[in-house]
Design a protein around this motif. Sequence first.
Motif, PDB file in Angstrom:
ATOM      1  N   LEU A  64       0.821  -1.210   0.000  1.00 52.51           N
ATOM      2  CA  LEU A  64       0.000   0.000   0.000  1.00 52.51           C
ATOM      3  C   LEU A  64       0.858   1.265   0.000  1.00 52.51           C
ATOM      4  CD1 LEU A  64      -2.859  -1.102   2.426  1.00 52.51           C
ATOM      5  CD2 LEU A  64      -2.960  -0.887  -0.075  1.00 52.51           C
ATOM      6  N   LYS A 140      -6.035   0.853  -0.917  1.00 52.80           N
ATOM      7  CA  LYS A 140      -6.641  -0.018   0.098  1.00 52.80           C
ATOM      8  C   LYS A 140      -6.456  -1.483  -0.270  1.00 52.80           C
ATOM      9  CE  LYS A 140      -9.975   3.386   1.558  1.00 52.80           C
ATOM     10  NZ  LYS A 140     -11.324   3.707   1.901  1.00 52.80           N
ATOM     11  N   SER A 142      -8.276  -5.254   1.022  1.00 50.76           N
ATOM     12  CA  SER A 142      -9.437  -5.742   1.760  1.00 50.76           C
ATOM     13  C   SER A 142      -9.098  -6.782   2.826  1.00 50.76           C
ATOM     14  CB  SER A 142     -10.457  -6.325   0.789  1.00 50.76           C
ATOM     15  OG  SER A 142     -11.705  -6.446   1.426  1.00 50.76           O
ATOM     16  N   PRO A 148     -12.233  -3.061   2.949  1.00 50.52           N
ATOM     17  CA  PRO A 148     -11.056  -2.363   2.421  1.00 50.52           C
ATOM     18  C   PRO A 148     -10.431  -1.440   3.473  1.00 50.52           C
ATOM     19  CG  PRO A 148     -12.918  -2.184   0.918  1.00 50.52           C
ATOM     20  CD  PRO A 148     -13.444  -2.745   2.197  1.00 50.52           C
ATOM     21  N   LEU A 149      -9.115  -1.593   3.696  1.00 53.80           N
ATOM     22  CA  LEU A 149      -8.394  -0.805   4.693  1.00 53.80           C
ATOM     23  C   LEU A 149      -7.199  -0.102   4.069  1.00 53.80           C
ATOM     24  CD1 LEU A 149      -8.187  -3.383   7.660  1.00 53.80           C
ATOM     25  CD2 LEU A 149      -9.915  -1.607   7.291  1.00 53.80           C
ATOM     26  N   THR A 150      -6.894   1.069   4.602  1.00 52.51           N
ATOM     27  CA  THR A 150      -5.695   1.805   4.201  1.00 52.51           C
ATOM     28  C   THR A 150      -4.495   1.241   4.954  1.00 52.51           C
ATOM     29  OG1 THR A 150      -5.878   3.433   5.976  1.00 52.51           O
ATOM     30  CG2 THR A 150      -7.058   3.917   3.896  1.00 52.51           C
ATOM     31  N   GLU A 153      -4.766   1.964   8.614  1.00 54.33           N
ATOM     32  CA  GLU A 153      -5.723   1.075   9.286  1.00 54.33           C
ATOM     33  C   GLU A 153      -5.123  -0.315   9.484  1.00 54.33           C
ATOM     34  OE1 GLU A 153      -9.831   3.300   7.903  1.00 54.33           O
ATOM     35  OE2 GLU A 153      -8.919   1.837   6.539  1.00 54.33           O
TER      36      GLU A 153
END
Length: 191
Positions: A64, A140, A142, A148-150, A153
């Motif tokens: 990411l 993101k 998932s 879905p996360l950054t 996160e």
Amino acid sequence: MRYDTIADIYSANQKIREHLMRTVSEISEAEADTIPEGEKWSIRQIVEHVAMVDHRIARICRKLVGAAKDEGKASNGAAMLSPEFIAKTADQTAKLEAPDHVQPSGEVAISDSIARMTQSQAAYASLRSDLESYDISGPKFSHPYFGPLTAAEWLALAGGHEMRHNRQILRLLKSIRLKKSPVRRRVIQPG
């Protein structure tokens, strides 16, 4: 927990890791391998699982961060966790089933799992500058429960995951040690 900055997440994750390391340092081999009645995993398996998940999250964060660097937008180091993520992580009652790829074998020594977590810590450390410098709010990946996360996160989730399992270890350890201790009976002397 509330995180305003990436630095806040790193600080909290460090404290969580230190607490987990203190917990596992006081565990005997017999305790590590005991599965109390009604439980699915031993402490050894829990630590192995934490190491596996930690390794995967570090890889996801690297991916990411790479995507964020490609976008080239600068950041002020804010964490920017979504309200949905915060709400879901606040729910400590949710019972989640680990996917097959992070199911522990039970054959990995706690020391080996700790070594793997130390490698993941180094990976997180190498990402910190970029996590703080680039806008990581767009890319993101998932998660099966959280969606879905950054990268921020995922980083917060790594600490939360460790904290949740440290509590589980402490609960198991208490159960194991209570079963080993002799039963004390209170003797009441006649009046």
